[in-house]
Design a protein around this motif. Structure first.
Motif, PDB file in Angstrom:
ATOM      1  N   CYS A 182       0.788  -1.237   0.000  1.00  0.00           N
ATOM      2  CA  CYS A 182       0.000   0.000   0.000  1.00  0.00           C
ATOM      3  C   CYS A 182       0.822   1.289   0.000  1.00  0.00           C
ATOM      4  O   CYS A 182       0.372   2.298  -0.544  1.00  0.00           O
ATOM      5  CB  CYS A 182      -0.945   0.007   1.199  1.00  0.00           C
ATOM      6  SG  CYS A 182      -2.232  -1.247   1.088  1.00  0.00           S
ATOM      7  N   ASP A 183       1.992   1.272   0.593  1.00  0.00           N
ATOM      8  CA  ASP A 183       2.791   2.500   0.666  1.00  0.00           C
ATOM      9  C   ASP A 183       3.055   3.133  -0.708  1.00  0.00           C
ATOM     10  O   ASP A 183       2.900   4.340  -0.860  1.00  0.00           O
ATOM     11  CB  ASP A 183       4.109   2.256   1.399  1.00  0.00           C
ATOM     12  CG  ASP A 183       3.926   2.138   2.906  1.00  0.00           C
ATOM     13  OD1 ASP A 183       2.797   2.384   3.394  1.00  0.00           O
ATOM     14  OD2 ASP A 183       4.905   1.784   3.593  1.00  0.00           O
ATOM     15  N   ALA A 209      -0.268   4.933  -1.882  1.00  0.00           N
ATOM     16  CA  ALA A 209      -1.029   5.697  -0.886  1.00  0.00           C
ATOM     17  C   ALA A 209      -1.365   7.115  -1.352  1.00  0.00           C
ATOM     18  O   ALA A 209      -2.395   7.666  -0.967  1.00  0.00           O
ATOM     19  CB  ALA A 209      -0.267   5.748   0.430  1.00  0.00           C
TER      20      ALA A 209
END
Length: 79
Positions: free
Chosen positions: A53-54, A57
């Motif tokens: 997810c980073d 994001a």
């Protein structure tokens, strides 16, 4: 010591038993004697979600598909 108690289970391909166990407020998913996941140890699930997810994001509407055994730790970390 609190004993483990079976909560639910099913037979999977090959004849093995996939079971959910509980001991107090701790849960475990096992196939036979092999533990697949435990509610006490879930750091790898959280790390996997962060790793996925980073990088996305900052997107306006990021979307992620989470699949797993169903304890929800990866989903919670992804959200």
């Amino acid at each position: 010591m609190i004993p483990w108690e079976p909560i639910a289970g099913t037979t999977i391909d090959g004849g093995s038993e996939l079971r959910l166990w509980r001991r107090g407020d701790e849960y475990a998913i096992r196939i036979g004697p092999q533990e697949l996941m435990n509610s006490r140890v879930h750091g790898s699930e959280e790390a996997l979600a962060r790793h996925a997810c980073d990088p996305i994001a900052a997107r306006k509407a990021p979307r992620v598909l989470v699949g797993g055994l169903g304890m929800g730790y990866t989903l919670a970390a992804a959200l």
